[in-house]
Design a protein around this motif. Structure first.
Motif, PDB file in Angstrom:
ATOM      1  N   GLY A  52       0.508  -1.187  -0.360  1.00  0.00           N
ATOM      2  CA  GLY A  52       0.045   0.341   0.125  1.00  0.00           C
ATOM      3  C   GLY A  52       0.476   1.570   0.113  1.00  0.00           C
ATOM      4  N   ASP A  53       1.949   1.348   0.414  1.00  0.00           N
ATOM      5  CA  ASP A  53       3.185   1.764   0.394  1.00  0.00           C
ATOM      6  C   ASP A  53       3.993   2.082  -0.792  1.00  0.00           C
ATOM      7  OD1 ASP A  53       4.543  -0.160   0.510  1.00  0.00           O
ATOM      8  OD2 ASP A  53       5.632   0.862   2.210  1.00  0.00           O
ATOM      9  N   ARG A  54       3.265   1.196  -1.694  1.00  0.00           N
ATOM     10  CA  ARG A  54       4.763   1.400  -2.894  1.00  0.00           C
ATOM     11  C   ARG A  54       3.617   1.508  -4.496  1.00  0.00           C
ATOM     12  NH1 ARG A  54       8.267  -3.294  -3.695  1.00  0.00           N
ATOM     13  NH2 ARG A  54       9.386  -2.037  -5.070  1.00  0.00           N
ATOM     14  N   CYS A  55       1.919   0.969  -3.796  1.00  0.00           N
ATOM     15  CA  CYS A  55       1.276   1.059  -4.935  1.00  0.00           C
ATOM     16  C   CYS A  55      -0.279   1.680  -4.682  1.00  0.00           C
ATOM     17  CB  CYS A  55       1.038  -0.212  -5.945  1.00  0.00           C
ATOM     18  SG  CYS A  55       2.590  -1.141  -5.917  1.00  0.00           S
ATOM     19  N   ALA A  56      -1.597   1.612  -5.865  1.00  0.00           N
ATOM     20  CA  ALA A  56      -2.391   2.210  -5.381  1.00  0.00           C
ATOM     21  C   ALA A  56      -3.288   1.117  -5.371  1.00  0.00           C
ATOM     22  CB  ALA A  56      -2.842   3.282  -5.919  1.00  0.00           C
ATOM     23  N   ILE A  57      -4.151   0.306  -4.842  1.00  0.00           N
ATOM     24  CA  ILE A  57      -4.282  -1.050  -5.067  1.00  0.00           C
ATOM     25  C   ILE A  57      -5.641  -0.259  -5.431  1.00  0.00           C
ATOM     26  CG2 ILE A  57      -4.789  -3.337  -3.257  1.00  0.00           C
ATOM     27  CD1 ILE A  57      -2.203  -2.989  -4.596  1.00  0.00           C
ATOM     28  N   GLY A  58      -6.492  -1.152  -5.661  1.00  0.00           N
ATOM     29  CA  GLY A  58      -8.048  -1.192  -6.202  1.00  0.00           C
ATOM     30  C   GLY A  58      -8.992  -2.722  -6.494  1.00  0.00           C
ATOM     31  N   ARG A  70     -17.444  -2.486   1.137  1.00  0.00           N
ATOM     32  CA  ARG A  70     -16.399  -3.566   1.103  1.00  0.00           C
ATOM     33  C   ARG A  70     -14.685  -3.296   0.148  1.00  0.00           C
ATOM     34  NH1 ARG A  70     -18.531  -9.178  -0.891  1.00  0.00           N
ATOM     35  NH2 ARG A  70     -16.729 -10.552   0.887  1.00  0.00           N
ATOM     36  N   ALA A  71     -14.833  -2.705  -0.727  1.00  0.00           N
ATOM     37  CA  ALA A  71     -13.297  -2.707  -1.263  1.00  0.00           C
ATOM     38  C   ALA A  71     -12.527  -1.594  -0.828  1.00  0.00           C
ATOM     39  CB  ALA A  71     -12.925  -1.966  -2.608  1.00  0.00           C
ATOM     40  N   HIS A  72     -13.196  -0.607  -0.236  1.00  0.00           N
ATOM     41  CA  HIS A  72     -12.881   0.215   0.899  1.00  0.00           C
ATOM     42  C   HIS A  72     -12.318  -0.125   2.573  1.00  0.00           C
ATOM     43  CE1 HIS A  72     -12.713   4.421   3.947  1.00  0.00           C
ATOM     44  NE2 HIS A  72     -12.084   3.901   2.512  1.00  0.00           N
ATOM     45  N   GLU A  73     -13.296  -1.049   3.291  1.00  0.00           N
ATOM     46  CA  GLU A  73     -12.827  -1.695   4.265  1.00  0.00           C
ATOM     47  C   GLU A  73     -11.632  -2.631   4.349  1.00  0.00           C
ATOM     48  OE1 GLU A  73     -16.380  -3.793   5.120  1.00  0.00           O
ATOM     49  OE2 GLU A  73     -17.481  -1.454   5.502  1.00  0.00           O
ATOM     50  N   ALA A  74     -11.337  -2.768   2.594  1.00  0.00           N
ATOM     51  CA  ALA A  74      -9.947  -3.729   2.327  1.00  0.00           C
ATOM     52  C   ALA A  74      -9.329  -3.686   2.323  1.00  0.00           C
ATOM     53  CB  ALA A  74     -10.268  -4.876   1.640  1.00  0.00           C
ATOM     54  N   ILE A  79     -11.362   2.707  -7.534  1.00  0.00           N
ATOM     55  CA  ILE A  79     -12.678   1.657  -7.562  1.00  0.00           C
ATOM     56  C   ILE A  79     -12.894   1.570  -9.438  1.00  0.00           C
ATOM     57  CG2 ILE A  79     -15.216   1.773  -7.695  1.00  0.00           C
ATOM     58  CD1 ILE A  79     -13.751   0.379  -5.190  1.00  0.00           C
ATOM     59  N   VAL A  80     -12.415   0.145 -10.325  1.00  0.00           N
ATOM     60  CA  VAL A  80     -12.858   0.401 -11.924  1.00  0.00           C
ATOM     61  C   VAL A  80     -13.761  -0.062 -11.897  1.00  0.00           C
ATOM     62  CG1 VAL A  80     -11.098  -0.623 -13.933  1.00  0.00           C
ATOM     63  CG2 VAL A  80     -10.030   0.319 -11.765  1.00  0.00           C
ATOM     64  N   VAL A  88     -21.875   4.384  -7.838  1.00  0.00           N
ATOM     65  CA  VAL A  88     -20.756   3.571  -7.838  1.00  0.00           C
ATOM     66  C   VAL A  88     -19.652   4.863  -8.119  1.00  0.00           C
ATOM     67  CG1 VAL A  88     -19.268   2.120  -8.383  1.00  0.00           C
ATOM     68  CG2 VAL A  88     -21.609   1.459  -8.339  1.00  0.00           C
ATOM     69  N   ILE A  89     -19.689   5.524  -8.389  1.00  0.00           N
ATOM     70  CA  ILE A  89     -18.613   6.941  -8.535  1.00  0.00           C
ATOM     71  C   ILE A  89     -18.575   7.447  -7.777  1.00  0.00           C
ATOM     72  CG2 ILE A  89     -18.528   8.553 -10.234  1.00  0.00           C
ATOM     73  CD1 ILE A  89     -19.347   7.604 -12.752  1.00  0.00           C
ATOM     74  N   THR A  90     -19.688   7.734  -7.432  1.00  0.00           N
ATOM     75  CA  THR A  90     -19.947   8.770  -5.887  1.00  0.00           C
ATOM     76  C   THR A  90     -20.075   7.925  -5.153  1.00  0.00           C
ATOM     77  OG1 THR A  90     -21.972   9.805  -7.447  1.00  0.00           O
ATOM     78  CG2 THR A  90     -22.420  10.149  -4.792  1.00  0.00           C
ATOM     79  N   ALA A  91     -20.199   7.149  -4.282  1.00  0.00           N
ATOM     80  CA  ALA A  91     -19.650   6.339  -3.674  1.00  0.00           C
ATOM     81  C   ALA A  91     -18.241   5.893  -2.941  1.00  0.00           C
ATOM     82  CB  ALA A  91     -20.497   4.960  -3.364  1.00  0.00           C
ATOM     83  N   ALA A  92     -17.681   5.916  -4.186  1.00  0.00           N
ATOM     84  CA  ALA A  92     -16.265   6.015  -4.372  1.00  0.00           C
ATOM     85  C   ALA A  92     -15.688   7.730  -4.121  1.00  0.00           C
ATOM     86  CB  ALA A  92     -15.167   5.791  -6.043  1.00  0.00           C
ATOM     87  N   VAL A  93     -16.528   8.125  -4.320  1.00  0.00           N
ATOM     88  CA  VAL A  93     -15.618   9.823  -4.074  1.00  0.00           C
ATOM     89  C   VAL A  93     -16.026   9.884  -3.076  1.00  0.00           C
ATOM     90  CG1 VAL A  93     -15.692  12.025  -4.395  1.00  0.00           C
ATOM     91  CG2 VAL A  93     -16.118  10.450  -6.368  1.00  0.00           C
ATOM     92  N   GLU A  94     -17.234   9.788  -1.925  1.00  0.00           N
ATOM     93  CA  GLU A  94     -17.607  10.660  -0.725  1.00  0.00           C
ATOM     94  C   GLU A  94     -16.313   9.588   0.037  1.00  0.00           C
ATOM     95  OE1 GLU A  94     -21.194   9.576  -0.582  1.00  0.00           O
ATOM     96  OE2 GLU A  94     -22.244  11.334  -1.152  1.00  0.00           O
ATOM     97  N   LEU A  95     -15.752   8.606  -0.311  1.00  0.00           N
ATOM     98  CA  LEU A  95     -15.145   7.814   0.724  1.00  0.00           C
ATOM     99  C   LEU A  95     -13.011   7.874   0.355  1.00  0.00           C
ATOM    100  CD1 LEU A  95     -16.173   4.121   1.177  1.00  0.00           C
ATOM    101  CD2 LEU A  95     -16.584   5.908   2.348  1.00  0.00           C
ATOM    102  N   GLY A  96     -13.347   9.006  -0.513  1.00  0.00           N
ATOM    103  CA  GLY A  96     -11.584   9.374  -1.071  1.00  0.00           C
ATOM    104  C   GLY A  96     -11.346   8.862  -1.308  1.00  0.00           C
TER     105      GLY A  96
END
Length: 200
Positions: A52-58, A70-74, A79-80, A88-96
């Motif tokens: 996580g400190d080297r790559c953006a995991i999605g 669930r992806a955010h919690e993991a 989010i692809v 889905v877009i809005t939910a991802a943005v709201e979670l940063g």
């Protein structure tokens, strides 16, 4: 954000960290685990913990707001999706998180932008084509990146870079179930070299 995203469709939790390290060592800074892979949220968590400190995991193939959560919690940061779903877009943005909704028409592209996306997954990229993407580029906001996915490989990655792609999603040309970490790393180094040479 200029990214080559490694798409590990079919990866298993037992192999994902080794493959992730090989990708990171090759200069790949974003890794996606599609949710139609075996036990995908475990793989996302393992990657996030290890890299996580080297790559953006999605997480990829994300179709619902529940899966965004669930992806955010993991530990996912990207989010692809294969489609353009404003919720889905809005939910991802709201979670940063950073959403990459799938778009195949200019109408979908502008719908995604209106919902808060600043990165668009051009999918299937081989159907829209490089010339089609160039026409889109002329009308899309300058700060919105196009990321072709589908049919992108070593034979055309340079052309996509030259056409102004902000990155690319690399699937079966990089990883197929059963591939070793060494094989994936070697392909990743070559794709990274091609991208870096053409996107200067």
């Amino acid at each position: 954000m200029t990214e080559l995203i490694a798409i590990l469709r079919g990866v298993t939790p037992g192999e994902v960290v080794g493959i992730g390290h090989a990708l990171a060592d090759a200069g790949i800074t974003a890794i996606e685990v599609p949710l139609n892979s075996p036990d995908p949220f475990t793989s996302v968590r393992l990657l996030a913990d290890a890299l996580g400190d080297r790559c953006a995991i999605g997480a990829g193939t994300v179709l619902t707001t529940e899966d965004v959560g669930r992806a955010h919690e993991a530990g996912a940061r990207l989010i692809v999706a294969p489609n353009c779903d404003a919720a889905v877009i809005t939910a991802a943005v709201e979670l940063g998180m950073t959403p990459y909704p799938g778009v195949a028409t200019p109408t979908e592209a502008f719908t995604a932008i209106a919902a808060g996306a600043r990165h668009l997954k051009l999918f299937p990229a081989d159907a829209v084509g490089i010339s089609g993407a160039g026409a889109w580029r002329a009308v899309l906001p300058k700060d919105v990146g196009l990321l072709p996915v589908g049919g992108v490989d070593a034979t055309n990655l340079a052309a996509w870079a030259a056409a102004g792609a902000a990155g690319a999603g690399l699937g079966s040309c990089l990883y197929r179930p059963g591939d070793t970490a060494d094989a994936v790393g070697a392909r990743a180094r070559e794709l990274r070299r091609i991208w870096d040479e053409k996107s200067q």
